[in-house]
Each structure stands twice: as C-alpha cells, then as structure tokens.
Design an enzyme around this catalytic site. Sequence first.
Site, PDB file in Angstrom:
ATOM      1  N   THR A   1      -7.253 -73.703 -27.836  1.00 13.38           N
ATOM      2  CA  THR A   1      -6.356 -72.963 -26.944  1.00 13.38           C
ATOM      3  C   THR A   1      -6.620 -73.204 -25.461  1.00 13.38           C
ATOM      4  OG1 THR A   1      -7.750 -70.987 -26.958  1.00 13.38           O
ATOM      5  CG2 THR A   1      -6.074 -71.159 -28.691  1.00 13.38           C
TER       6      THR A   1
ATOM      7  N   ASP B   1      -9.834 -71.506 -31.467  1.00 13.22           N
ATOM      8  CA  ASP B   1     -10.968 -71.875 -30.627  1.00 13.22           C
ATOM      9  C   ASP B   1     -10.623 -71.577 -29.171  1.00 13.22           C
ATOM     10  OD1 ASP B   1     -13.588 -73.368 -30.231  1.00 13.22           O
ATOM     11  OD2 ASP B   1     -12.236 -74.549 -28.976  1.00 13.22           O
TER      12      ASP B   1
ATOM     13  N   TYR C   1     -11.912 -71.650 -20.546  1.00 11.51           N
ATOM     14  CA  TYR C   1     -10.537 -72.101 -20.753  1.00 11.51           C
ATOM     15  C   TYR C   1      -9.560 -71.279 -19.919  1.00 11.51           C
ATOM     16  CZ  TYR C   1     -12.307 -74.633 -24.892  1.00 11.51           C
ATOM     17  OH  TYR C   1     -12.983 -75.466 -25.754  1.00 11.51           O
TER      18      TYR C   1
END
Length: 267
Positions: free
Chosen positions: A25, A64, A69
Amino acid sequence: MNNLQPYYRSLGDTGLRLSPLGLGTVKIGRNQGVKYPSGFELPDDAAVLNLLAQARDLGINLLDTAPAYGTSEERLGPLLKGQRDNWVICSKVGEEFENGESRFDFSARHTRQSVERSLRRLDTDRLELVLVHSDGNDLEVLEQDVYPTLDQLKREGLILAYGFSGKTVEGGLRALQQGDCAMVTYNLREQSERAVLDFALQHNKGILIKKALASGHLCLDGEDPVRKSLELVLGHPGVTSAIIGTITPKHLAQNVSAALSVLSSME
C-alpha cells in the site's frame, strides 16, 4: 476459479495463514522518493475502497503498510472499518519518512511509540505482523533494542508476530533465528538472499518477498515477465507470500491470474 484462497500458506509457526500474494500500500500514501519507473497520483478514497474490495474478491488477505509509506496507515484505518477481521495487516517500525526524507530510529521507546501509533492510525487492537524497516546496516540494527521491544509487544498481545525487512543475507539469517519472519528481496534480477529463504524453510519461519516484480522494472523478451517472476518466487517452498504494490485494478487482476496459473501448475 479466480481466487487465491485455496492456496493460502502458513507464515512459519505463527498460526497465521496468508494469501500467496499480498497487497502493498505504499502507492496509496506516498509518491515522493519512490523507486518506480514512472510517477503516479495518489488514488482517492473511492478508488482505494474499490481496490480493497477487488483484492478481497480475488482472495488476497494480506495488506502491507508502514509509517514510512506516507499517509498509508492513516488512510487505511477508516477504509477498513467493518472489514478489519478479513485482513492480516503487516506494518513496520524503524523508518520514518518526513519532508521528503527517511530517518531511522531503532530504540525501545520509538519502537513502542511507533506500534501504538500504527494501532491508532489503523483503528485496530492488534497488528498481525510488524517488521523492522532496516536502514541496510542489518546486524547493527539487530544489536539495538528493537527486537526485544517487539518481543515484549508480542507477549502483550499488541502484535501477533514480528520480523525483519533487511538487505543482507547475514541480517536475514540473524533475524530469523530470533524472530518469526523475514521480508527479502528476491526476483529474476536479484537472488543473492536465497540462503535466507532456504534457512526459513528448514526452521519453519515465514518469508515475505518484496520487489518480486523488480518494482515494475522487469522486461523479458518474448516472455511474460509477471508469470516468470512468480514462477521463481512462489516456486520456492520457503516463501509464504509476495507483496505486489499496485493501485491499478487491471494490474492487480493480471498479477492474481498469473499467480493462479503458476500455483495450479505446481499441484
């Protein structure tokens, strides 16, 4: 059949069963400083919801994510409302991405704070899997307090399993001796960490594969690069799941179709 569920694999001896492909992601939360061949816009909430629904329909149960991120965790929390129990969530500790740059902290205090923040962002009472986001100095990282802290968090029930996302064979082997799982780079271009996969198989530890498709850079003359990649990755019996980071429904469907073709041919 167009569903990965019959092919779920055990994550070592953790009791967790994962789809052989997981959904990465990073692309829903960050488009700065990423190593993809072309730029992209972050998808809106409706597009992410559709992608999650498609992934579930295809039998994917592994998500994930990571603090590094960007806004990935914060976005996933509300979007997973009402469907949390359908997913195995893997997050990370150690790396922070701020103002376009990464910084690393493997202290006990930061490790605990990071896990507690991930729980809040994801609006959940547990993380099935937490990996250490190594800075590349794997053995030095493992000498710090991050692994003992994750072990304590596991005993407290906040996480169910933990492991290491590193960059060296030595780090992967050491991490597996102490933890439940390792995330390893393994693809048609890069197989130097294969010894970690072999060790995991011998000792009933879990393996997640990152960059299985070489971050989209793979090109094979006259052959399907996705299928050839997945033949290599899923063909190793030590591999639990390969993380595929896409925000394109067509690519997700193609990846699952290729995986199903590979898995069915292995039966």
